[in-house]
Write a protein that holds these residues in place. Structure first.
Motif, short mmCIF file in Angstrom:
data_model
loop_
_atom_site.label_atom_id
_atom_site.label_comp_id
_atom_site.label_asym_id
_atom_site.label_seq_id
_atom_site.Cartn_x
_atom_site.Cartn_y
_atom_site.Cartn_z
N UNK A 1 0.83 -1.21 0.00
CA UNK A 1 0.00 0.00 0.00
C UNK A 1 0.86 1.26 0.00
N UNK A 2 2.00 1.19 0.69
CA UNK A 2 2.88 2.34 0.78
C UNK A 2 3.59 2.64 -0.53
N UNK A 3 4.13 1.62 -1.18
CA UNK A 3 4.91 1.88 -2.40
C UNK A 3 4.04 1.88 -3.66
N UNK A 4 2.83 1.27 -3.61
CA UNK A 4 1.87 1.30 -4.72
C UNK A 4 2.54 0.91 -6.05
N UNK A 5 3.08 -0.31 -6.14
CA UNK A 5 3.81 -0.69 -7.35
C UNK A 5 2.88 -1.03 -8.51
N UNK A 6 3.36 -0.77 -9.72
CA UNK A 6 2.63 -1.22 -10.91
C UNK A 6 2.79 -2.73 -11.12
N UNK A 7 3.91 -3.27 -10.67
CA UNK A 7 4.18 -4.70 -10.82
C UNK A 7 4.98 -5.18 -9.62
N UNK A 8 4.76 -6.43 -9.25
CA UNK A 8 5.53 -7.09 -8.19
C UNK A 8 6.27 -8.26 -8.81
N UNK A 9 7.57 -8.34 -8.55
CA UNK A 9 8.41 -9.42 -9.06
C UNK A 9 8.90 -10.25 -7.89
N UNK A 10 8.44 -11.49 -7.81
CA UNK A 10 8.88 -12.42 -6.77
C UNK A 10 10.00 -13.28 -7.35
N UNK A 11 11.23 -13.09 -6.88
CA UNK A 11 12.38 -13.81 -7.47
C UNK A 11 12.34 -15.30 -7.19
N UNK A 12 11.58 -15.74 -6.23
CA UNK A 12 11.25 -17.14 -6.03
C UNK A 12 12.40 -18.13 -6.11
N UNK A 13 12.48 -18.86 -7.22
CA UNK A 13 13.47 -19.92 -7.37
C UNK A 13 14.89 -19.39 -7.34
N UNK A 14 15.09 -18.09 -7.58
CA UNK A 14 16.43 -17.51 -7.60
C UNK A 14 16.66 -16.55 -6.43
N UNK A 15 15.86 -16.68 -5.39
CA UNK A 15 16.06 -15.87 -4.18
C UNK A 15 17.18 -16.51 -3.36
N UNK A 16 18.34 -15.84 -3.20
CA UNK A 16 19.47 -16.46 -2.48
C UNK A 16 19.24 -16.62 -0.98
#
Length: 725
Positions: free
Chosen positions: A61-76
């Motif tokens: 709600x604070x940053x109000x992004x147009x898109x969210x990218x979840x790095x998922x399988x490549x999250x170190x």
């Protein structure tokens, strides 16, 4: 300015993402669950919360992004080691679920879930397309696959657009030793540390350089719309482990030994990025032949980041040679330094009532034999003999010492004990190394056996299911025949759809009638996918498919071309002329076997025999079905045909339209001859209730019927869409 929220730790992939979106003038926010990470310079705001925290919704709600990218399988930040895998699996799914629900609550337009090829852990002889089912075997693969299912569920049940991007194993130039997690940098690191690489020539590698992967992510997010919910991105490069090892050996200045550990089946998992490249202007710009030498050069320039102090042996300069010599000399220096306290202790202890009974030289030799092995045992025994001789010369002459038998017995005792213990120490060390190599070898064998067992289990379950259901048994074949026999006259082709769909285990079946040697016309289809080739096929336009069927063989779509059916079979009459074509869609890849081809041939032959018998029966009753001297069906026969096509239309198997004709007193024989020239062989004219004449247009919707109506009226035949009373 567009904004994006990147969820994940700061690894090579995330840092490249931040740089890319910054260059493209996006406002970047990050969400990470580690307080030790320092905010990069290009990040507008960093939030540090657990992914399953209730504060995530406030962050969005604070940053109000147009898109969210979840790095998922490549999250170190996710650790997939054996001792953590179950805990990380729970954290992964819980965090992703919370992110998706929070994004939906705020109304985020686009959510991107980054997956990987770890969801495919079986062997695939062909490039893997998006529609092929996943086959995870490990906890990590199953967790990533469950994340995909969760993302797909939110896409189907909410207004938020969720896209899954499966990126083949990415690699990059590592920052330090801890970041050597991809397949190429691990091999380069191992060659640098040990100078030895164990390779399996049957293991096919394929990886995507991280900057190419980041470019694909940006193209996906920046696009105004996306046609699909799932995409594959890969380099499409194939290279075996031994070929990579040869490149590494050529680029290192020190010798690298390549040990061939080839065992088991060929292991190949290559993602097909055909769908992604056809929709987005994506090109792979970096290949392994260029990047592996760059990885090696970086490691050589920054050896202090990749090697521990006791591992930095590589180099030809004087300083490097002196450093290596010093490392080899350290055990000898230790032996010499420890000798002096032992020598003085032995001198002080001589003649004592208690310490005089202790053989300090023997303990000294045993210590270095146990710690360092045979080489240091010999050296320490030699120093002990020298110290013993010097100590004895205080009380006796050198000549007396040489002829004293006790001197030789004492020397033999020291060397025998030292060599025995040193030899055991060396054997123990060699046994430990052999054990570790054996464990590595057996681990590779276990991995191969797991893959083989997975394949065998699928085959066993498949045939067990076939055996239980007895789909090809005599009783089942009798049931098929009986079902087709019970079909109404003219309804066999529609009943055959149910039969083929059930036996071949697919919902998408189409049947085409060959009207001449050049065209096939759709007779019935069970779904929109099954009729995707159109209502009329030009045989010449599908040469790859019909060339196989012309040879009376079953066509199998080995290339997995999405525009063609997965299997197809043609049915021929007694003169060898193609009469019927059966096409099957959406068959699982593992079922596209010789067994399925033979089963399609058998079932198709049963269907064709029933169609021929049905046609012969209708011809035999022509005098009862048609008005005398015409091709116009009598009222009862025509009403039966209308019922058949109404039922088929309700099931979605066929389309039909009816045109009512105003004959204006025209003789029926003349009307029959006239309309017969203007209709297809598959259309019917007949008498309807009230004595009027109508035309049944098969596989024709209302828009298409308008063209037939116009053609009839051009020839003086007036028609109506509804019956006039």
């Amino acid at each position: 300015m567009s904004s994006i929220l990147i969820v994940g730790g700061y690894g090579t992939f995330t840092e490249e993402l931040i740089n890319k979106f910054y260059k493209e003038k996006w406002q970047i926010y990050t969400l990470t669950n580690s307080r030790r990470l320092v905010k990069p310079a290009h990040v507008f705001e960093q939030y540090t919360f657990a992914y399953d925290s209730g504060s995530v919704e406030e962050v969005i709600t604070s940053c109000r992004p147009d898109a969210i990218l979840f790095t998922g399988a490549y999250d170190p930040l996710y650790r997939w080691e054996d001792e953590h895998v179950q805990e990380e699996s729970l954290n992964y799914i819980a965090g992703l679920s919370n992110l998706l629900m929070s994004a939906v609550a705020f109304g985020v337009r686009h959510f991107v879930y980054v997956s990987s090829d770890r969801v495919y852990e079986d062997e695939y002889a062909v490039d893997i397309r998006e529609e092929m089912p996943v086959s995870p075997n490990s906890f990590q693969g199953m967790t990533i696959s469950q994340g995909e299912n969760l993302a797909m569920h939110f896409n189907a049940t909410t207004q938020m657009e969720v896209t899954i991007l499966r990126i083949a194993r990415m690699y990059g130039i590592p920052v330090n030793r801890e970041s050597c997690t991809d397949i190429y940098s691990r091999m380069c690191m191992k060659a640098l540390v040990s100078g030895r690489l164990s390779v399996n020539a049957k293991r096919v590698l394929s990886a995507l350089y991280v900057k190419d992967g980041v470019e694909a992510v940006y193209l996906l997010i920046d696009a105004p719309e996306r046609k699909h919910r799932l995409y594959h991105v890969s380099s499409m490069e194939e290279v075996t482990e031994d070929e990579v090892a040869e490149i590494i050996r050529e680029k290192y200045s020190h010798p690298v030994e390549i040990v061939d550990r080839t065992v088991g089946l060929r292991q190949r998992v290559i993602l097909s990025n055909e769908r992604f490249c056809s929709e987005f202007p994506f090109q792979v710009r970096n290949g392994y032949e260029e990047m592996i030498p760059m990885i090696i050069a970086h490691m050589k320039r920054h050896k202090n980041l990749f090697l521990h102090n006791d591992e930095q042996y590589e180099g030809k300069r004087f300083q490097d040679r002196m450093l290596r010599l010093l490392k080899k000399a350290v055990p000898f220096l230790e032996t010499v330094i420890f000798f002096f306290p032992v020598y003085f202790l032995n001198i002080q202890a001589e003649g004592g009532s208690y310490l005089g009974q202790i053989n300090f030289y023997l303990l000294y030799v045993l210590l270095f034999a146990v710690v360092h092995g045979r080489q240091q045992a010999i050296f320490s025994a030699l120093l002990s003999v020298i110290g013993y001789c010097f100590g004895q010369m205080y009380t006796t002459s050198g000549f007396s010492l040489l002829i004293d038998i006790n001197t030789y017995i004492w020397t033999a005792q020291i060397f025998i004990v030292g060599l025995t213990v040193g030899h055991l120490k060396d054997k123990f060390r060699e046994t430990e190394e052999d054990k570790n190599e054996r464990i590595d070898f057996l681990s590779d064998r276990l991995s191969d056996i797991t893959v083989i067992n997975s394949s065998n289990t699928r085959i066993k379950n498949y045939f067990a299911e076939k055996l239980i259901s007895s789909a090809e048994g005599v009783g089942r074949i009798y049931e098929i025949t009986s079902r087709l026999e019970r079909a109404k006259t003219g309804e066999v082709l529609f009943s055959a759809l149910d039969t083929l769909s059930e036996i071949m285990e697919t919902r998408d079946v189409s049947i085409y009638l060959v009207s001449n040697e050049n065209y096939c016309r759709l007779a019935s289809a069970s779904s929109e996918k099954a009729r995707s080739l159109g209502k009329s096929l030009a045989i010449a336009d599908y040469g790859a498919m019909f060339d196989v069927m012309m040879r009376k063989q079953v066509y199998i779509n080995r290339s997995l071309d999405t525009e063609l059916p997965m299997m197809g079979s043609a049915l021929f009459d007694d003169k060898g002329i193609m009469r019927i074509v059966v096409l099957l869609w959406n068959i699982p890849y593992e079922q596209m076997t010789l067994y399925q081809a033979n089963l399609l041939t058998v079932v198709g032959a049963l269907v064709y025999s029933m169609v021929v018998r049905d046609a012969d029966y209708m011809d035999a009753l022509a005098y009862r079905r048609f008005l005398p001297g015409t091709g116009i069906l009598q009222a009862e026969a025509f009403e039966s045909m209308l019922d058949i096509y109404r039922n088929a239309g309700e099931k979605g198997y066929a389309q039909s339209s009816v045109l009512y004709i105003q004959s204006k007193g025209m003789p029926l024989t003349e009307l029959s001859s006239k309309i017969r020239l203007l209709l297809r062989d598959t259309d019917y004219a007949g008498v309807v209730a009230g004595g009027g004449i109508a035309v049944l247009l098969t596989n024709t919707n209302k828009n298409e019927a308008a063209y037939v109506k116009a053609r009839l009226e051009e020839n003086g035949i007036v028609t109506y869409q509804e019956q006039k009373i």
